[in-house]
Design a protein around this motif. Structure first.
Motif, PDB file in Angstrom:
ATOM      1  N   ILE A  67      69.348  24.726  34.341  1.00 28.15           N
ATOM      2  CA  ILE A  67      70.828  24.361  34.551  1.00 28.15           C
ATOM      3  C   ILE A  67      71.293  23.046  34.958  1.00 28.15           C
ATOM      4  O   ILE A  67      70.410  22.370  35.550  1.00 28.15           O
ATOM      5  CB  ILE A  67      71.105  25.485  35.797  1.00 28.15           C
ATOM      6  N   GLY A  68      72.634  22.819  34.878  1.00 32.23           N
ATOM      7  CA  GLY A  68      72.946  21.399  35.442  1.00 32.23           C
ATOM      8  C   GLY A  68      73.027  20.561  34.358  1.00 32.23           C
ATOM      9  O   GLY A  68      72.887  20.790  33.232  1.00 32.23           O
ATOM     10  N   TYR A  69      74.172  19.448  34.718  1.00 31.06           N
ATOM     11  CA  TYR A  69      74.439  18.276  33.741  1.00 31.06           C
ATOM     12  C   TYR A  69      74.963  19.145  32.363  1.00 31.06           C
ATOM     13  O   TYR A  69      74.509  18.963  31.331  1.00 31.06           O
ATOM     14  CB  TYR A  69      73.145  17.586  33.572  1.00 31.06           C
ATOM     15  N   GLY A  70      75.839  20.138  32.551  1.00 35.91           N
ATOM     16  CA  GLY A  70      76.408  20.596  31.556  1.00 35.91           C
ATOM     17  C   GLY A  70      75.719  22.141  31.095  1.00 35.91           C
ATOM     18  O   GLY A  70      76.245  22.757  30.134  1.00 35.91           O
ATOM     19  N   LEU A  71      74.391  22.273  31.144  1.00 38.86           N
ATOM     20  CA  LEU A  71      73.648  23.472  31.023  1.00 38.86           C
ATOM     21  C   LEU A  71      73.961  24.650  31.941  1.00 38.86           C
ATOM     22  O   LEU A  71      74.091  24.290  33.175  1.00 38.86           O
ATOM     23  CB  LEU A  71      72.259  23.201  31.029  1.00 38.86           C
TER      24      LEU A  71
END
Length: 182
Positions: free
Chosen positions: A161-165
């Motif tokens: 997850i994170g940075y768009g995910l």
């Protein structure tokens, strides 16, 4: 998935696997890679929504050759942590891409099914060239033969997850890549 508190939301971040600083450094390399290939020829960066939008925004600022951007949307996860195996194109390009060098900007290549379908669709439209740059590559999960022209990071089989995910549309705003605590 709903959260009762910020603490509950944060509790699903198992650990950071790629820092914001590591991402920034590799973005500069990716911009230099694109600039070295296209010396003023028109390029079209195609972001695959929703996950790649953050990556695309940062990557296009590292590119110094003339470029345009466009978006496609496809899905194969449908709210879970495992690919369904079915790919649905939910938003297609509006551009005629035949006069462009097209670079697909992808967030993650996992099984490869989604990107493989997108590549089939775009090849038929006869762009000048067609390349793929992905933020994350997860080759252990690949079920179709597919390799990016440039992968910023190769990761093991974690759900990230994170940075768009995201997971259930949450966590896209994290400035780093983290393993999700299932």
């Amino acid at each position: 998935m709903k959260f009762d508190s910020t603490e509950q939301w944060k509790s699903k971040v198992k650990r950071v696997i790629i820092s914001q600083e590591e991402i920034r450094a590799r973005l500069k390399d990716a911009g230099a890679y694109i600039d070295s290939i296209y010396d003023g020829s028109p390029i079209l960066l195609v972001s695959i929504l929703k996950g790649a939008f953050v990556f695309m925004a940062d990557l296009c600022r590292e590119v110094t050759v003339p470029c345009e951007i466009e978006f496609m949307a496809a899905k194969s996860y449908f709210e879970g942590t495992q690919s369904s195996g079915h790919v649905e194109i939910t938003m297609d390009l509006k551009h005629d891409i035949s006069d462009y060098h097209v670079i697909i900007v992808e967030d993650i290549i996992d099984t490869g099914r989604t990107l493989n379908e997108i590549l089939k669709i775009l090849r038929v439209r006869e762009p000048r060239s067609l390349r793929v740059i992905t933020l994350l590559d997860k080759p252990d999960r690949r079920v179709v033969e597919l390799n990016a022209d440039l992968s910023l990071f190769t990761i093991p089989d974690y759900f990230v997850i994170g940075y768009g995910l995201d997971y259930g549309e949450f966590y896209r705003n994290l400035p780093y890549i983290a393993e999700f605590e299932e």
